[in-house]
Design a protein around this motif. Structure first.
Motif, PDB file in Angstrom:
ATOM      1  N   SER A   1     -11.926  -0.536 -14.080  1.00  0.00           N
ATOM      2  CA  SER A   1     -12.998   0.213 -13.598  1.00  0.00           C
ATOM      3  C   SER A   1     -14.131   0.494 -14.551  1.00  0.00           C
ATOM      4  N   GLY A   2     -14.041   0.100 -15.857  1.00  0.00           N
ATOM      5  CA  GLY A   2     -14.987   0.216 -16.761  1.00  0.00           C
ATOM      6  C   GLY A   2     -15.043   1.280 -17.451  1.00  0.00           C
ATOM      7  N   GLY A   3     -13.851   2.194 -17.178  1.00  0.00           N
ATOM      8  CA  GLY A   3     -13.804   3.502 -17.682  1.00  0.00           C
ATOM      9  C   GLY A   3     -13.972   4.799 -17.149  1.00  0.00           C
ATOM     10  N   ASP A   4     -14.411   4.280 -15.727  1.00  0.00           N
ATOM     11  CA  ASP A   4     -14.425   5.402 -14.518  1.00  0.00           C
ATOM     12  C   ASP A   4     -13.310   6.162 -14.426  1.00  0.00           C
ATOM     13  N   ASP A   5     -13.183   7.378 -14.742  1.00  0.00           N
ATOM     14  CA  ASP A   5     -11.917   8.132 -14.725  1.00  0.00           C
ATOM     15  C   ASP A   5     -11.892   8.559 -13.288  1.00  0.00           C
ATOM     16  N   HIS A   6     -11.102   7.901 -12.354  1.00  0.00           N
ATOM     17  CA  HIS A   6     -10.810   8.460 -11.071  1.00  0.00           C
ATOM     18  C   HIS A   6      -9.450   9.225 -11.058  1.00  0.00           C
ATOM     19  N   GLY A   7      -8.879   9.188 -12.270  1.00  0.00           N
ATOM     20  CA  GLY A   7      -7.529   9.798 -12.394  1.00  0.00           C
ATOM     21  C   GLY A   7      -6.371   8.818 -11.784  1.00  0.00           C
ATOM     22  N   PRO A   8      -5.261   9.386 -11.869  1.00  0.00           N
ATOM     23  CA  PRO A   8      -4.253   8.360 -11.498  1.00  0.00           C
ATOM     24  C   PRO A   8      -4.421   8.359  -9.887  1.00  0.00           C
TER      25      PRO A   8
ATOM     26  N   ILE B   1     -11.000   1.246  -6.246  1.00  0.00           N
ATOM     27  CA  ILE B   1     -10.861   2.111  -7.426  1.00  0.00           C
ATOM     28  C   ILE B   1      -9.416   1.895  -8.207  1.00  0.00           C
ATOM     29  N   TRP B   2      -8.476   1.563  -7.514  1.00  0.00           N
ATOM     30  CA  TRP B   2      -7.213   1.276  -8.061  1.00  0.00           C
ATOM     31  C   TRP B   2      -6.557   0.184  -7.486  1.00  0.00           C
ATOM     32  N   PRO B   3      -6.977  -1.221  -8.103  1.00  0.00           N
ATOM     33  CA  PRO B   3      -6.858  -2.425  -7.355  1.00  0.00           C
ATOM     34  C   PRO B   3      -5.183  -2.824  -7.367  1.00  0.00           C
ATOM     35  N   HIS B   4      -4.599  -2.223  -8.516  1.00  0.00           N
ATOM     36  CA  HIS B   4      -3.093  -2.605  -8.670  1.00  0.00           C
ATOM     37  C   HIS B   4      -2.224  -1.471  -8.315  1.00  0.00           C
ATOM     38  N   SER B   5      -2.540  -0.568  -7.398  1.00  0.00           N
ATOM     39  CA  SER B   5      -1.848   0.779  -7.275  1.00  0.00           C
ATOM     40  C   SER B   5      -1.350   0.670  -5.887  1.00  0.00           C
ATOM     41  N   PHE B   6      -2.187  -0.219  -4.952  1.00  0.00           N
ATOM     42  CA  PHE B   6      -1.851   0.093  -3.587  1.00  0.00           C
ATOM     43  C   PHE B   6      -1.835  -1.377  -3.112  1.00  0.00           C
ATOM     44  N   PRO B   7      -0.798  -1.617  -1.980  1.00  0.00           N
ATOM     45  CA  PRO B   7      -0.679  -2.812  -1.582  1.00  0.00           C
ATOM     46  C   PRO B   7      -1.959  -3.615  -0.836  1.00  0.00           C
ATOM     47  N   CYS B   8      -2.113  -4.869  -0.946  1.00  0.00           N
ATOM     48  CA  CYS B   8      -3.274  -5.567  -0.263  1.00  0.00           C
ATOM     49  C   CYS B   8      -2.657  -5.966   1.135  1.00  0.00           C
ATOM     50  N   PHE B   9      -3.179  -5.225   2.170  1.00  0.00           N
ATOM     51  CA  PHE B   9      -2.647  -5.393   3.589  1.00  0.00           C
ATOM     52  C   PHE B   9      -3.554  -6.216   4.450  1.00  0.00           C
ATOM     53  N   THR B  10      -2.857  -7.103   5.323  1.00  0.00           N
ATOM     54  CA  THR B  10      -3.542  -7.269   6.526  1.00  0.00           C
ATOM     55  C   THR B  10      -3.964  -6.377   7.429  1.00  0.00           C
ATOM     56  N   LEU B  11      -4.941  -6.431   8.499  1.00  0.00           N
ATOM     57  CA  LEU B  11      -5.274  -5.306   9.485  1.00  0.00           C
ATOM     58  C   LEU B  11      -3.929  -4.876  10.057  1.00  0.00           C
ATOM     59  N   LEU B  12      -2.990  -5.942  10.458  1.00  0.00           N
ATOM     60  CA  LEU B  12      -1.884  -5.646  11.255  1.00  0.00           C
ATOM     61  C   LEU B  12      -0.902  -4.986  10.342  1.00  0.00           C
TER      62      LEU B  12
ATOM     63  N   GLU C   1       1.419   1.980 -16.797  1.00  0.00           N
ATOM     64  CA  GLU C   1       0.595   0.831 -17.135  1.00  0.00           C
ATOM     65  C   GLU C   1      -0.433   0.316 -16.254  1.00  0.00           C
ATOM     66  N   VAL C   2      -0.233   0.739 -14.857  1.00  0.00           N
ATOM     67  CA  VAL C   2      -0.977   0.416 -13.775  1.00  0.00           C
ATOM     68  C   VAL C   2      -2.162   1.701 -13.589  1.00  0.00           C
ATOM     69  N   GLU C   3      -1.809   2.786 -13.988  1.00  0.00           N
ATOM     70  CA  GLU C   3      -3.041   3.749 -14.232  1.00  0.00           C
ATOM     71  C   GLU C   3      -3.865   3.282 -15.175  1.00  0.00           C
ATOM     72  N   ALA C   4      -3.409   2.973 -16.211  1.00  0.00           N
ATOM     73  CA  ALA C   4      -4.272   2.626 -17.678  1.00  0.00           C
ATOM     74  C   ALA C   4      -5.240   1.244 -17.083  1.00  0.00           C
ATOM     75  N   ALA C   5      -4.283   0.362 -16.377  1.00  0.00           N
ATOM     76  CA  ALA C   5      -4.967  -0.990 -16.267  1.00  0.00           C
ATOM     77  C   ALA C   5      -6.030  -0.750 -15.018  1.00  0.00           C
ATOM     78  N   ALA C   6      -5.964   0.227 -14.181  1.00  0.00           N
ATOM     79  CA  ALA C   6      -6.981   0.794 -13.206  1.00  0.00           C
ATOM     80  C   ALA C   6      -8.093   1.348 -13.891  1.00  0.00           C
TER      81      ALA C   6
END
Length: 168
Positions: free
Chosen positions: A41-48, A96-107, A32-37
């Motif tokens: 992205s408007g259909g830009d297929d960056h793959g999983p 590219i994959w907003p829901h696939s990777f955590p949002c980090f602070t710099l620290l 589901e995460v890959e499909a959502a990404a």
């Protein structure tokens, strides 16, 4: 897990991407995460998305391992490279994959990179201390800025990028 056509249609609708076609044969095996990404992205297929370890390895190679030797002479200098890796991560991978990777602070990002990069791993326990020294060093470096004034020049507005407002 296999996605059904109706699940893909719902994910597409949730992303507001009704114009993006569904290639069921290709997308059925996506998460589901890959499909959502993909739809976001408007259909830009960056793959999983790659695994986080692969991303951190890539960033370590781009910004830390292969940086000039003088950048590795002090942690203050090296952390500028870590900061560049952080912005690349945020601007590229998370874009590219907003829901696939955590949002980090710099620290948090620095801690994760120190944990995962073989070159930095021996110093992982000191990441917070090194980061604080970097912050202190960084604020001593003169930078340029701007100030926005109203027409009467009696009030100012200090713009803050959205990412900083979100706790960065």
């Amino acid at each position: 897990m296999t996605l059904s056509r109706s699940q893909l249609e719902q994910i597409r609708a949730d992303a507001g991407a009704d114009a993006v076609p569904i290639d069921f044969a290709k997308m059925a095996s996506w998460s589901e995460v890959e499909a959502a990404a993909f739809f976001e992205s408007g259909g830009d297929d960056h793959g999983p998305p790659p695994a986080l370890q692969m991303v951190m390895d890539d960033l370590a190679m781009r910004f830390v391992v292969n940086c000039p030797a003088e950048e590795q002479e002090s942690f203050e200098r090296l952390l500028f490279q870590v900061e560049a890796a952080f912005w690349f991560y945020d601007d590229e991978y998370r874009e590219i994959w907003p829901h696939s990777f955590p949002c980090f602070t710099l620290l948090q990002f620095a801690q994760k990179l120190f944990e995962m990069c073989e070159l930095l791993k021996p110093f992982a326990a000191r990441t917070s201390e090194l980061y604080e020294k970097f912050r202190q060093y960084k604020i001593q470096i003169p930078t340029c800025g701007a100030m926005l004034l109203d027409q009467s020049q009696t009030k100012e507005r200090l713009p803050v990028p959205e990412k900083l407002e979100a706790g960065r």
